[in-house]
Motif scaffolding. Structure first.
Motif, PDB file in Angstrom:
ATOM      1  N   CYS A 191       0.834  -1.205   0.000  1.00 20.32           N
ATOM      2  CA  CYS A 191       0.000   0.000   0.000  1.00 20.32           C
ATOM      3  C   CYS A 191       0.865   1.250   0.000  1.00 20.32           C
ATOM      4  CB  CYS A 191      -0.924  -0.025   1.222  1.00 20.32           C
ATOM      5  SG  CYS A 191      -1.858   1.496   1.500  1.00 20.32           S
ATOM      6  N   MET A 192       1.884   1.269   0.827  1.00 20.21           N
ATOM      7  CA  MET A 192       2.754   2.435   0.916  1.00 20.21           C
ATOM      8  C   MET A 192       3.613   2.583  -0.345  1.00 20.21           C
ATOM      9  SD  MET A 192       2.028   4.107   3.492  1.00 20.21           S
ATOM     10  CE  MET A 192       1.016   3.882   4.950  1.00 20.21           C
ATOM     11  N   THR A 193       3.997   1.469  -0.928  1.00 19.60           N
ATOM     12  CA  THR A 193       4.759   1.537  -2.173  1.00 19.60           C
ATOM     13  C   THR A 193       3.904   2.133  -3.280  1.00 19.60           C
ATOM     14  OG1 THR A 193       6.084  -0.381  -1.507  1.00 19.60           O
ATOM     15  CG2 THR A 193       6.058   0.193  -3.847  1.00 19.60           C
ATOM     16  N   GLN A 207       2.216   9.717  -4.830  1.00 17.19           N
ATOM     17  CA  GLN A 207       1.432  10.748  -4.149  1.00 17.19           C
ATOM     18  C   GLN A 207       2.206  11.346  -2.979  1.00 17.19           C
ATOM     19  OE1 GLN A 207      -1.925  11.955  -5.004  1.00 17.19           O
ATOM     20  NE2 GLN A 207      -0.877  13.502  -3.772  1.00 17.19           N
ATOM     21  N   MET A 208       2.968  10.522  -2.283  1.00 17.69           N
ATOM     22  CA  MET A 208       3.780  11.029  -1.177  1.00 17.69           C
ATOM     23  C   MET A 208       4.799  12.053  -1.674  1.00 17.69           C
ATOM     24  SD  MET A 208       4.410   7.511   1.005  1.00 17.69           S
ATOM     25  CE  MET A 208       5.290   8.317   2.336  1.00 17.69           C
ATOM     26  N   LEU A 217       5.017  15.930  -0.711  1.00 16.74           N
ATOM     27  CA  LEU A 217       6.250  16.516  -0.186  1.00 16.74           C
ATOM     28  C   LEU A 217       6.636  17.753  -0.998  1.00 16.74           C
ATOM     29  CD1 LEU A 217       8.627  16.499   1.721  1.00 16.74           C
ATOM     30  CD2 LEU A 217       9.723  14.757   0.287  1.00 16.74           C
ATOM     31  N   GLU A 218       6.472  17.677  -2.291  1.00 13.33           N
ATOM     32  CA  GLU A 218       6.770  18.852  -3.113  1.00 13.33           C
ATOM     33  C   GLU A 218       5.877  20.027  -2.721  1.00 13.33           C
ATOM     34  OE1 GLU A 218       7.168  20.247  -7.806  1.00 13.33           O
ATOM     35  OE2 GLU A 218       6.451  18.224  -7.311  1.00 13.33           O
ATOM     36  N   THR A 219       4.604  19.754  -2.479  1.00 15.74           N
ATOM     37  CA  THR A 219       3.681  20.815  -2.068  1.00 15.74           C
ATOM     38  C   THR A 219       4.154  21.495  -0.787  1.00 15.74           C
ATOM     39  OG1 THR A 219       1.796  19.708  -3.109  1.00 15.74           O
ATOM     40  CG2 THR A 219       1.307  21.303  -1.360  1.00 15.74           C
ATOM     41  N   ALA A 246       9.057  15.768   5.142  1.00 16.67           N
ATOM     42  CA  ALA A 246       8.802  14.387   4.740  1.00 16.67           C
ATOM     43  C   ALA A 246       8.144  13.615   5.878  1.00 16.67           C
ATOM     44  CB  ALA A 246      10.101  13.701   4.320  1.00 16.67           C
ATOM     45  N   GLY A 247       8.509  13.931   7.109  1.00 16.86           N
ATOM     46  CA  GLY A 247       7.891  13.269   8.254  1.00 16.86           C
ATOM     47  C   GLY A 247       6.400  13.535   8.341  1.00 16.86           C
TER      48      GLY A 247
END
Length: 397
Positions: free
Chosen positions: A9-11, A16-17, A21-23, A115-116
């Protein structure tokens, strides 16, 4: 969701992650700029709401903006803790733009610790039932949490565990201990006089400071991991005047509360050496230590879950820097820190995040949160400093 499915799921969520993070990175948020932090809070609000499905409480204290998501109707049980302010001034993106290249994310604040935040939102979103989770995102951690400290402590006091999304230690190590921090200012007062005509009529504050710098530096105990470091020093007004006032700052790092109290007593016992000089000592303990005992149970759980997830066994590290995890441990809440991104270069030009670690770390965070919701650990004893000490707000980095 099985452990295997959680990693998958996380992969799948990784693109989207990275977009999230860019946002966050593109919204600059230096701690001292209240408008920038408020704007960043808007961006974090929208991103977090999109992932968690509910809007946060917006808490503004002395102009500084913090966000809190309390999920579910029941009592809070697990606190996920992070901050959205950074040390980078407005305009840093011009010199260090957000970029993903060769499996590495770069950009101001990506590692410490935007990122956290992304990991926290995606991990909680993956839980089958996040009831009992509180996500607290503060806006002044890099300044020493002057307005959010009480908020952090109050939230932690109501929870069975605190998981801190600060970036990892070297090589991805979890932060199982952090030194406590004390911050002081030593001021020396003398008497001005003409340095050429009658210097003997003066009381030289700079000379007094020299004595005190040596005395303060001698309070360090490397064998116990205690550093006592005189830092910024100023004195005098003109080159031909005996200085009548001067001051220096002191940064103290300790592994345990007994050392924090010992140094505090010694600082307050300083006495002037020069005849007629006067000293004023201000400051004191800023953050209690996060000791190994506060993280041991959570680290063991993380290790067991990593094995079930098929991830590498986590490594623990004791670090000299402080975080809001010091506060959560200080009120007796079991605390595990450094659960955020793997990378390096915090506060530096080479700040970066390793993309390949994001999915596994987020899966571990989700599994640990779910495990703690199902079986909360017993809370420990609250931090009680030996002797009377006055809290002093300042930079804990």
């Amino acid at each position: 969701m099985t452990e295997h499915n959680l990693v998958a799921c996380m992969t799948a969520a990784l693109p989207q992650m990275l977009a999230d993070l860019e946002t966050l990175v593109r919204c600059e948020s230096p701690s001292a700029d209240l408008d920038a932090v408020a704007t960043s809070a808007d961006v974090v609000t929208e991103l977090g709401t999109a992932r968690l499905g509910v809007r946060p409480e917006r808490i503004t204290i002395e102009g500084r903006t913090h966000l809190r998501w309390r999920l579910g109707a029941g009592p809070a049980r697990v606190l996920l803790l992070g901050h959205h302010d950074t040390v980078w001034p407005i305009g840093s993106l011009d010199r260090h733009p957000f970029v993903v290249e060769d499996g590495v994310v770069r950009g101001p604040g990506c590692f410490d610790m935007k990122a956290g935040l992304v990991m926290a939102f995606h991990a909680v979103a993956a839980l089958p039932d996040p009831s009992g989770v509180t996500v607290l995102v503060t806006g002044d951690e890099e300044m020493g949490s002057p307005t959010s400290r009480r908020l952090v402590e109050e939230e932690a006091s109501g929870c069975a565990a605190a998981l801190v999304l600060e970036a990892s230690a070297d090589g991805g190590a979890l932060k199982t201990a952090r030194k406590g921090v004390s911050l002081y200012e030593v001021e020396a007062y003398g008497r001005a006089a003409h340095a050429g005509l009658e210097p003997e009529r003066g009381i030289n504050a700079a000379v007094e400071l020299a004595h005190q710098v040596i005395a303060v530096g001698a309070l360090a105990d490397p064998g116990r991991g205690t550093s006592v470091t005189p830092t910024v020093l100023t004195s005098g007004t003109t080159t031909n005047t005996v200085p009548d006032v001067g001051r220096f700052a002191v940064d103290v790092r300790v592994r345990d509360t007994a050392e924090q109290a010992r140094v505090d007593r010694a600082m307050r016992a300083l006495r002037p050496v020069s005849d007629g000089a006067r000293l004023e000592i201000t400051g004191g303990p800023n953050r209690p230590p996060l000791e190994h005992a506060a993280s041991a149970v959570l680290f063991a759980r993380a290790a067991a879950l990593a094995d079930r997830l098929g991830l590498a066994a986590p490594v623990g590290a004791a670090v000299g820097g402080a975080s809001d995890g010091n506060f959560t441990a200080g009120v007796g809440t079991p605390t595990l820190d450094g659960l955020g991104a793997v990378g390096g270069g915090a506060h530096a030009d080479d700040e970066h995040v390793v993309v390949g670690e994001l999915a596994g770390r987020s899966a571990l965070l989700a599994a640990l949160t779910d495990d703690l919701l199902a079986d909360p650990p017993r809370r420990g004893r609250a931090y009680e400093p030996a002797g009377h000490v006055r809290l002093f707000e300042g930079d804990p980095s």
